[in-house]
Design a protein around this motif. Structure first.
Motif, PDB file in Angstrom:
ATOM      1  N   SER A  46       0.695  -1.271   0.039  1.00 22.27           N
ATOM      2  CA  SER A  46      -0.065  -0.093   0.066  1.00 22.27           C
ATOM      3  C   SER A  46       0.878   1.341   0.170  1.00 22.27           C
ATOM      4  O   SER A  46       0.363   2.172  -0.647  1.00 22.27           O
ATOM      5  CB  SER A  46      -0.859  -0.064   1.245  1.00 22.27           C
ATOM      6  N   VAL A  47       1.895   1.507   0.657  1.00 28.17           N
ATOM      7  CA  VAL A  47       2.799   2.500   0.913  1.00 28.17           C
ATOM      8  C   VAL A  47       3.535   2.498  -0.590  1.00 28.17           C
ATOM      9  O   VAL A  47       3.525   3.625  -1.074  1.00 28.17           O
ATOM     10  CB  VAL A  47       3.828   2.118   1.714  1.00 28.17           C
ATOM     11  N   LEU A  48       3.805   1.367  -1.249  1.00 25.43           N
ATOM     12  CA  LEU A  48       4.657   1.704  -2.641  1.00 25.43           C
ATOM     13  C   LEU A  48       3.409   2.286  -3.667  1.00 25.43           C
ATOM     14  O   LEU A  48       3.756   2.969  -4.487  1.00 25.43           O
ATOM     15  CB  LEU A  48       5.008   0.333  -3.212  1.00 25.43           C
ATOM     16  N   GLU A  49       2.228   1.888  -3.478  1.00 21.48           N
ATOM     17  CA  GLU A  49       1.091   2.351  -4.298  1.00 21.48           C
ATOM     18  C   GLU A  49       0.775   3.870  -4.044  1.00 21.48           C
ATOM     19  O   GLU A  49       0.465   4.504  -5.140  1.00 21.48           O
ATOM     20  CB  GLU A  49      -0.145   1.640  -4.081  1.00 21.48           C
ATOM     21  N   GLY A  50       1.075   4.293  -2.845  1.00 22.27           N
ATOM     22  CA  GLY A  50       1.000   5.789  -2.615  1.00 22.27           C
ATOM     23  C   GLY A  50       1.711   6.543  -3.375  1.00 22.27           C
ATOM     24  O   GLY A  50       1.655   7.705  -3.478  1.00 22.27           O
ATOM     25  N   ALA A  51       2.907   6.085  -3.990  1.00 21.91           N
ATOM     26  CA  ALA A  51       3.895   6.925  -4.896  1.00 21.91           C
ATOM     27  C   ALA A  51       3.539   6.840  -6.105  1.00 21.91           C
ATOM     28  O   ALA A  51       4.125   7.909  -6.627  1.00 21.91           O
ATOM     29  CB  ALA A  51       5.311   5.914  -4.662  1.00 21.91           C
ATOM     30  N   ASN A  52       2.327   6.310  -6.564  1.00 22.57           N
ATOM     31  CA  ASN A  52       1.738   6.326  -7.621  1.00 22.57           C
ATOM     32  C   ASN A  52       1.011   7.851  -7.748  1.00 22.57           C
ATOM     33  O   ASN A  52       0.184   8.160  -6.898  1.00 22.57           O
ATOM     34  CB  ASN A  52       0.762   5.342  -7.961  1.00 22.57           C
ATOM     35  N   ILE A  53       1.262   8.456  -8.963  1.00 21.57           N
ATOM     36  CA  ILE A  53       0.428   9.817  -8.823  1.00 21.57           C
ATOM     37  C   ILE A  53      -1.176   9.440  -9.167  1.00 21.57           C
ATOM     38  O   ILE A  53      -1.226   8.615 -10.035  1.00 21.57           O
ATOM     39  CB  ILE A  53       1.009  10.748 -10.142  1.00 21.57           C
ATOM     40  N   ASP A  54      -1.862  10.501  -8.595  1.00 20.05           N
ATOM     41  CA  ASP A  54      -3.288  10.576  -9.008  1.00 20.05           C
ATOM     42  C   ASP A  54      -3.482  11.408 -10.039  1.00 20.05           C
ATOM     43  O   ASP A  54      -3.358  12.632  -9.878  1.00 20.05           O
ATOM     44  CB  ASP A  54      -4.133  10.780  -7.685  1.00 20.05           C
ATOM     45  N   PRO A  55      -3.690  10.863 -11.192  1.00 26.37           N
ATOM     46  CA  PRO A  55      -3.845  11.861 -12.586  1.00 26.37           C
ATOM     47  C   PRO A  55      -4.964  12.687 -12.563  1.00 26.37           C
ATOM     48  O   PRO A  55      -5.135  13.845 -12.944  1.00 26.37           O
ATOM     49  CB  PRO A  55      -3.745  10.752 -13.717  1.00 26.37           C
ATOM     50  N   LYS A  57      -6.099  14.372 -10.012  1.00 24.30           N
ATOM     51  CA  LYS A  57      -5.788  15.565  -9.158  1.00 24.30           C
ATOM     52  C   LYS A  57      -4.421  16.635  -9.646  1.00 24.30           C
ATOM     53  O   LYS A  57      -4.169  17.513  -9.026  1.00 24.30           O
ATOM     54  CB  LYS A  57      -5.433  15.261  -7.639  1.00 24.30           C
ATOM     55  N   LEU A  58      -4.016  16.352 -11.073  1.00 23.02           N
ATOM     56  CA  LEU A  58      -3.127  16.983 -11.445  1.00 23.02           C
ATOM     57  C   LEU A  58      -3.419  18.592 -11.754  1.00 23.02           C
ATOM     58  O   LEU A  58      -2.634  19.622 -11.815  1.00 23.02           O
ATOM     59  CB  LEU A  58      -2.254  16.297 -12.529  1.00 23.02           C
ATOM     60  N   ASN A  59      -4.736  18.588 -11.969  1.00 25.02           N
ATOM     61  CA  ASN A  59      -4.860  20.064 -12.382  1.00 25.02           C
ATOM     62  C   ASN A  59      -5.430  21.045 -11.093  1.00 25.02           C
ATOM     63  O   ASN A  59      -5.957  21.977 -11.368  1.00 25.02           O
ATOM     64  CB  ASN A  59      -6.148  19.835 -13.505  1.00 25.02           C
ATOM     65  N   PHE A  60      -5.187  20.399 -10.015  1.00 23.39           N
ATOM     66  CA  PHE A  60      -5.252  21.222  -9.061  1.00 23.39           C
ATOM     67  C   PHE A  60      -4.234  22.536  -8.941  1.00 23.39           C
ATOM     68  O   PHE A  60      -3.146  22.488  -9.128  1.00 23.39           O
ATOM     69  CB  PHE A  60      -4.980  20.478  -7.700  1.00 23.39           C
ATOM     70  N   ASN A  61      -5.085  23.721  -8.753  1.00 26.68           N
ATOM     71  CA  ASN A  61      -4.181  25.074  -9.126  1.00 26.68           C
ATOM     72  C   ASN A  61      -3.812  25.407  -7.624  1.00 26.68           C
ATOM     73  O   ASN A  61      -4.655  25.638  -6.528  1.00 26.68           O
ATOM     74  CB  ASN A  61      -5.209  26.024  -9.610  1.00 26.68           C
TER      75      ASN A  61
ATOM     76  N   ARG B 239       4.038  13.220  -4.954  1.00 26.24           N
ATOM     77  CA  ARG B 239       3.202  12.523  -4.287  1.00 26.24           C
ATOM     78  C   ARG B 239       1.868  13.349  -3.922  1.00 26.24           C
ATOM     79  O   ARG B 239       2.041  14.298  -3.393  1.00 26.24           O
ATOM     80  CB  ARG B 239       3.635  12.120  -2.862  1.00 26.24           C
ATOM     81  N   ASN B 240       0.709  12.856  -4.811  1.00 31.71           N
ATOM     82  CA  ASN B 240      -0.394  13.436  -4.534  1.00 31.71           C
ATOM     83  C   ASN B 240      -1.784  12.606  -4.317  1.00 31.71           C
ATOM     84  O   ASN B 240      -2.815  13.023  -4.343  1.00 31.71           O
ATOM     85  CB  ASN B 240      -0.853  14.550  -5.830  1.00 31.71           C
ATOM     86  N   SER B 241      -1.642  11.237  -4.139  1.00 31.53           N
ATOM     87  CA  SER B 241      -2.564  10.425  -4.127  1.00 31.53           C
ATOM     88  C   SER B 241      -3.066  10.198  -2.454  1.00 31.53           C
ATOM     89  O   SER B 241      -2.553  10.668  -1.653  1.00 31.53           O
ATOM     90  CB  SER B 241      -2.013   8.911  -4.592  1.00 31.53           C
ATOM     91  N   LYS B 243      -3.684   7.442  -1.142  1.00 35.12           N
ATOM     92  CA  LYS B 243      -2.943   6.497  -0.409  1.00 35.12           C
ATOM     93  C   LYS B 243      -1.685   6.917  -0.051  1.00 35.12           C
ATOM     94  O   LYS B 243      -1.287   6.655   1.000  1.00 35.12           O
ATOM     95  CB  LYS B 243      -2.845   5.312  -1.566  1.00 35.12           C
TER      96      LYS B 243
END
Lengths: 64, 498
Positions: A46-55, A57-61, B239-241, B243
């Motif tokens: 789960s910690v390793l998966e937390g390193a994945n970007i959530d695409p 939320k990338l347009n958060f300003n 880091r923005n997720s 999780k």
């Protein structure tokens, strides 16, 4: 056992003494230990998966 | 002139921004506190104003935008210097007139400067102020600071700091200012460029998420921040997720510490009701005394960090930042309250680490390995309060620390110092109290799929003795070999003296 890496005994007196009873041992084959290790690996996954970007939320300003 | 509230407001004012307007700014109150004479403040006593100063950063922004306005904007700034000694104008003039080798009450008390830009309201330009001093009880570290040379009328002065400036809301918003501060340090670490805020905004490109134009700039999103970091030749760990947030405050603090300890500035995105805000973390304060108890989870030393110090362009340099138990960020923004001004909270959004592309292994990669190593400790020594100090380091800095240390026998010291190492390394130290009992070193330039451990050093003799016996236990051999690697097991055996 005298360390090969460190200075002689006068500096070793400040080291903590880690002790285990002579008969004690650890058995990584035992079921309870295997179950604990499984939980550890699940948590780390789960910690390793937390390193994945959530695409999504990338347009958060940052505007303030 | 003497440092006092009225004179500070006067010093920070300009033709377009009155002293009244200055005194209403958050920066004014913050600088009064930071430079003042209470507690850990820098204790400023004297202000010296240098007029007609050309600020490289502002000149660039002026050239990119203000020079083409119909209204006349000045291109000269003033630079406001602060000193911790009291002296008169005559004494200052004499210090310039005389080239004396004697210790000077003027030059030896330099605290840094603030550039005042000739703009309306948003006037705080390039700022270099000394960091808080560490004390016996306050373990403060500012790894992202660096030594700046300041030339004041021919006299070379030095300030250990990290450049800060307020956004001007035209050529850049908070994100451009935060990136500008971060690039101050990355230019030293990785020899990357130092663009001005307007150049940073331009390099971010326009993703049309919030505006159809680059200037005036309303802010940057994650895509644009990534572009700006890439434009200076770096890559980002983002880091923005959810999780990542769910890993908990202790893990997030440890993540920030792991990179910041090497000097890397950490860009943190937070969210107020008014909108998103980006700040640059430059340092941290550790809790004293250090005390951890053994838990089923791997305990990380940095989870005990009391607060971070961040350049917040809406507040000031090295502003205090911490987390509450819900994972919200307690900032140095103040809100009015009948009981007195209270720190404003924000939601944690994301973290950006600008990195050299050769640093491939992430904190999570090392955390995984540490967790598996720590599993042996938790099973073997159930109550031993082991905790872990995990951080990225330049191998040269690591060797410098060994060189200064007296912990090693000469032959071992020689071996550690002359062995070739990759430029960037991860260190994971198993600690009990203040003692490091064993240290694991990983090649940060290695790929995650390969075995990255390159050195194991056992410091504690009783641990070494126990390991010598345990490493003949087939289940222990299999644990290290299968969960880590056979190479890891070999390194561990060699370290134990097998």
């Amino acid at each position: 056992m005298q360390s090969k890496d460190h200075k002689p005994s006068s500096d070793q007196s400040s080291q903590i003494k880690i002790e285990v009873s002579p008969a004690s041992t650890v058995d990584f084959y035992s079921d309870p230990v295997k179950r604990k290790l499984y939980e550890v690996k699940k948590q780390v996954k789960s910690v390793l998966e937390g390193a994945n970007i959530d695409p999504h939320k990338l347009n958060f300003n940052f505007t303030v | 002139m003497p440092f006092n509230p009225g004179n500070l407001a006067l010093a920070l004012s300009n033709e377009l921004t009155s002293t009244v307007k200055v005194s209403e700014k958050k920066h004014y109150n913050y600088l009064m506190d930071y430079l003042g004479n209470d507690g850990d403040s820098l204790g400023a006593k004297t202000i010296v104003i240098e007029y007609d100063y050309i600020s490289k950063s502002y000149l660039n922004d002026y050239s990119n935008f203000y020079s083409s306005c119909f209204s006349k904007y000045e291109r000269f700034c003033k630079r406001v210097h602060f000193f911790s000694n009291s002296f008169s104008q005559k004494q200052f003039t004499n210090a310039i007139k005389q080239n004396s080798l004697r210790k000077s009450i003027v030059w030896n008390s330099y605290l840094g400067y603030v550039v005042v830009k000739p703009l309306p309201l948003l006037t705080v330009g390039a700022t270099l102020l000394k960091t808080y001093e560490p004390t016996v009880t306050h373990k403060r570290y500012f790894p992202s600071s660096k030594e700046y040379k300041v030339n004041l009328f021919g006299k070379e002065l030095k300030v250990n700091s990290l450049g800060f400036q307020e956004q001007d809301s035209v050529v850049g918003a908070c994100a451009s200012s935060a990136l500008w501060s971060a690039f101050q340090k990355t230019s030293q670490l990785f020899q990357t460029p130092l663009p001005s805020p307007s150049d940073i905004t331009k390099s971010a490109k326009n993703s049309f998420q919030s505006s159809g134009r680059i200037y005036p700039n309303g802010g940057l999103d994650h895509y644009q921040i990534g572009n700006a970091i890439e434009a200076v030749g770096l890559v980002s760990e983002l880091r923005n997720s959810k999780k990542f947030k769910d890993t908990g405050i202790g893990f997030i603090k440890s993540f920030i510490y792991a990179y910041n300890k090497m000097g890397l500035p950490v860009l943190m995105g937070i969210e107020f009701p008014e909108g998103g805000h980006l700040i640059t973390i430059a340092g941290y304060k550790e809790e004293e005394p250090v005390s951890f108890t053994r838990t089923a989870d791997t305990v990380l030393k940095a989870s005990g960090i009391e607060r971070f110090y961040a350049h917040d362009d809406q507040v000031g340099p090295f502003s205090r930042l911490s987390f509450d138990t819900n994972g919200d960020v307690i900032t140095s923004w103040l809100i009015d309250d009948p009981a007195g001004p209270q720190p404003k909270k924000a939601k944690f959004v994301s973290l950006f680490i600008p990195l050299y592309n050769k640093i491939r292994l992430t904190f999570e990669n090392i955390y995984l390995k540490t967790r598996l190593i720590d599993f042996y400790f938790s099973e073997r020594f159930e109550t031993l309060p082991v905790y872990w100090d995990i951080y990225l380091s330049l191998s040269n800095h690591y060797k410098e620390n060994i060189f200064k240390s007296s912990s090693f026998a000469p032959q071992k010291r020689y071996q550690l110092l002359t062995e070739p190492l990759p430029k960037y390394i991860w260190i994971a130290k198993a600690m009990v109290g203040k003692e490091c009992i064993v240290e694991f070193m990983f090649d940060a330039t290695q790929i995650a799929a390969s075995e990255s451990c390159i050195r194991i050093t056992i410091f504690n003799d009783s641990l070494r003795s126990i390991l010598l016996v345990d490493l003949t236990n087939q289940s222990v051999i299999d644990h290290f070999t299968n969960e880590l690697s056979s190479k890891f097991f070999t390194l561990l055996s060699e370290a134990a003296g097998k």
